[in-house]
Enzyme design. Sequence first.
Site, mmCIF file in Angstrom:
data_model
loop_
_atom_site.group_PDB
_atom_site.id
_atom_site.type_symbol
_atom_site.label_atom_id
_atom_site.label_comp_id
_atom_site.label_asym_id
_atom_site.label_seq_id
_atom_site.Cartn_x
_atom_site.Cartn_y
_atom_site.Cartn_z
ATOM 1 N N HIS A 1 56.247 2.215 -40.079
ATOM 2 C CA HIS A 1 55.692 0.997 -39.672
ATOM 3 C C HIS A 1 54.248 0.999 -39.440
ATOM 4 C CE1 HIS A 1 56.490 3.545 -36.109
ATOM 5 N NE2 HIS A 1 55.262 2.829 -35.518
ATOM 6 N N HIS B 1 50.257 -0.185 -37.656
ATOM 7 C CA HIS B 1 49.546 -0.838 -36.303
ATOM 8 C C HIS B 1 47.962 -1.175 -36.733
ATOM 9 C CE1 HIS B 1 52.428 0.647 -33.455
ATOM 10 N NE2 HIS B 1 52.618 1.936 -34.072
ATOM 11 N N GLU C 1 46.844 1.432 -29.259
ATOM 12 C CA GLU C 1 47.865 1.274 -30.608
ATOM 13 C C GLU C 1 48.710 -0.192 -30.560
ATOM 14 O OE1 GLU C 1 51.619 3.355 -29.832
ATOM 15 O OE2 GLU C 1 51.444 4.169 -32.118
ATOM 16 N N HIS D 1 52.531 4.877 -40.180
ATOM 17 C CA HIS D 1 52.807 6.007 -39.764
ATOM 18 C C HIS D 1 54.500 5.912 -39.321
ATOM 19 C CE1 HIS D 1 52.462 5.970 -35.083
ATOM 20 N NE2 HIS D 1 53.043 4.927 -35.576
ATOM 21 N N CYS E 1 60.596 3.868 -33.874
ATOM 22 C CA CYS E 1 59.484 4.581 -34.449
ATOM 23 C C CYS E 1 59.944 5.619 -35.483
ATOM 24 C CB CYS E 1 58.397 5.006 -33.287
ATOM 25 S SG CYS E 1 58.126 3.710 -32.384
ATOM 26 N N ASP F 1 41.743 3.923 -42.786
ATOM 27 C CA ASP F 1 42.177 2.479 -42.855
ATOM 28 C C ASP F 1 42.992 2.317 -44.026
ATOM 29 O OD1 ASP F 1 42.022 -0.247 -42.200
ATOM 30 O OD2 ASP F 1 40.466 -0.678 -43.743
ATOM 31 N N HIS F 2 44.142 1.253 -43.861
ATOM 32 C CA HIS F 2 45.082 0.989 -44.884
ATOM 33 C C HIS F 2 45.802 2.439 -45.386
ATOM 34 C CE1 HIS F 2 43.572 -2.738 -44.392
ATOM 35 N NE2 HIS F 2 44.670 -3.241 -44.911
HETATM 36 N N1 LIG Z 1 53.885 9.032 -26.202
HETATM 37 C C1 LIG Z 1 53.969 8.193 -27.166
HETATM 38 N N2 LIG Z 1 54.813 7.498 -27.013
HETATM 39 C C2 LIG Z 1 54.967 6.437 -28.463
HETATM 40 C C3 LIG Z 1 53.991 6.418 -29.464
HETATM 41 C C4 LIG Z 1 52.799 7.372 -29.091
HETATM 42 O O1 LIG Z 1 51.897 7.386 -29.972
HETATM 43 N N3 LIG Z 1 52.970 8.210 -28.071
HETATM 44 N N4 LIG Z 1 54.165 5.665 -30.184
HETATM 45 C C5 LIG Z 1 55.210 4.937 -30.495
HETATM 46 C C6 LIG Z 1 55.171 3.904 -31.627
HETATM 47 O O2 LIG Z 1 54.192 4.332 -32.603
HETATM 48 C C7 LIG Z 1 55.402 2.539 -31.680
HETATM 49 O O3 LIG Z 1 55.059 1.743 -32.719
HETATM 50 C C8 LIG Z 1 54.962 1.853 -30.311
HETATM 51 O O4 LIG Z 1 55.153 0.615 -30.504
HETATM 52 P P1 LIG Z 1 56.301 -0.314 -29.489
HETATM 53 O O5 LIG Z 1 57.295 0.528 -28.966
HETATM 54 O O6 LIG Z 1 56.757 -1.599 -30.342
HETATM 55 O O7 LIG Z 1 55.199 -0.698 -28.656
HETATM 56 P P2 LIG Z 1 55.236 -1.835 -27.387
HETATM 57 O O8 LIG Z 1 56.317 -1.589 -26.416
HETATM 58 O O9 LIG Z 1 53.858 -1.889 -26.853
HETATM 59 O O10 LIG Z 1 55.351 -3.077 -28.357
HETATM 60 P P3 LIG Z 1 56.591 -4.144 -28.387
HETATM 61 O O11 LIG Z 1 56.092 -5.150 -29.585
HETATM 62 O O12 LIG Z 1 56.565 -4.767 -26.894
HETATM 63 O O13 LIG Z 1 57.975 -3.299 -28.497
HETATM 64 C C9 LIG Z 1 56.096 4.638 -29.463
HETATM 65 N N5 LIG Z 1 55.876 5.543 -28.507
HETATM 66 ZN ZN LIG Z 2 53.903 3.524 -34.213
#
Ligand SMILES: Nc1nc2c(c(=O)[nH]1)N=C([C@H](O)[C@H](O)COP(=O)(O)OP(=O)(O)OP(=O)(O)O)CN2
Ligand SMILES: [Zn+2]
Length: 135
Positions: free
Chosen positions: A40, A42, A124, A15, A34, A80-81
């Site tokens: 990217h 998940h 996620e 997404h 993002c 999925d995928h």
């Molecule tokens: N309120 C939300 N905030 C964010 C969402 C969401 O769905 N709701 N989603 C994202 C991204 O999809 C993103 O891919 C999250 O990944 P990341 O920032 O890498 O997450 P982590 O910090 O858990 O992982 P790290 O590998 O430690 O960076 C972002 N925000």
């Molecule tokens: Zn994401």
Amino acid sequence: MIAYFTRAYTFSASHRLHTDALSSGANRTTYGKCNNPYGHGHNYRVEVTVAGPIDSETGMVINMATLDSIVRTKILDRFDHMNLNLDPLFASQVSTTENLTIEIFNILFDALKPARLHRIRIEETENNFFEYTGS
Ligand SMILES: Nc1nc2c(c(=O)[nH]1)N=C([C@H](O)[C@H](O)COP(=O)(O)OP(=O)(O)OP(=O)(O)O)CN2
Ligand SMILES: [Zn+2]
């Protein structure tokens, strides 16, 4: 007596967090990495919780095979995928996991009737969890 049965499923999808309501710069500021135009992915882990009385004959809240079949047909085969942004559900809303959680709840709430869906919880990443119980 009401019991709760939870089963976990996984699917992989890509997404991009982006809204046409904001400028390119504001999208970048709001969604950071993002908002990368290439997207990217998940490995989403979805927990489905069904609530209800335990059937006196089967001893079950819901037959697990029935639940698996509905989740596969309605959720896994659909997402999925896949690229979530290309699904009609995300044509006019951002593919955040908050929105994904609510959409999956609404799909399964109808599909599982007369069983009662109690909660959808989605992981996620290792650090991000979202849940919805219908209100
Ligand atoms: N309120 C939300 N905030 C964010 C969402 C969401 O769905 N709701 N989603 C994202 C991204 O999809 C993103 O891919 C999250 O990944 P990341 O920032 O890498 O997450 P982590 O910090 O858990 O992982 P790290 O590998 O430690 O960076 C972002 N925000
Ligand atoms: Zn994401």
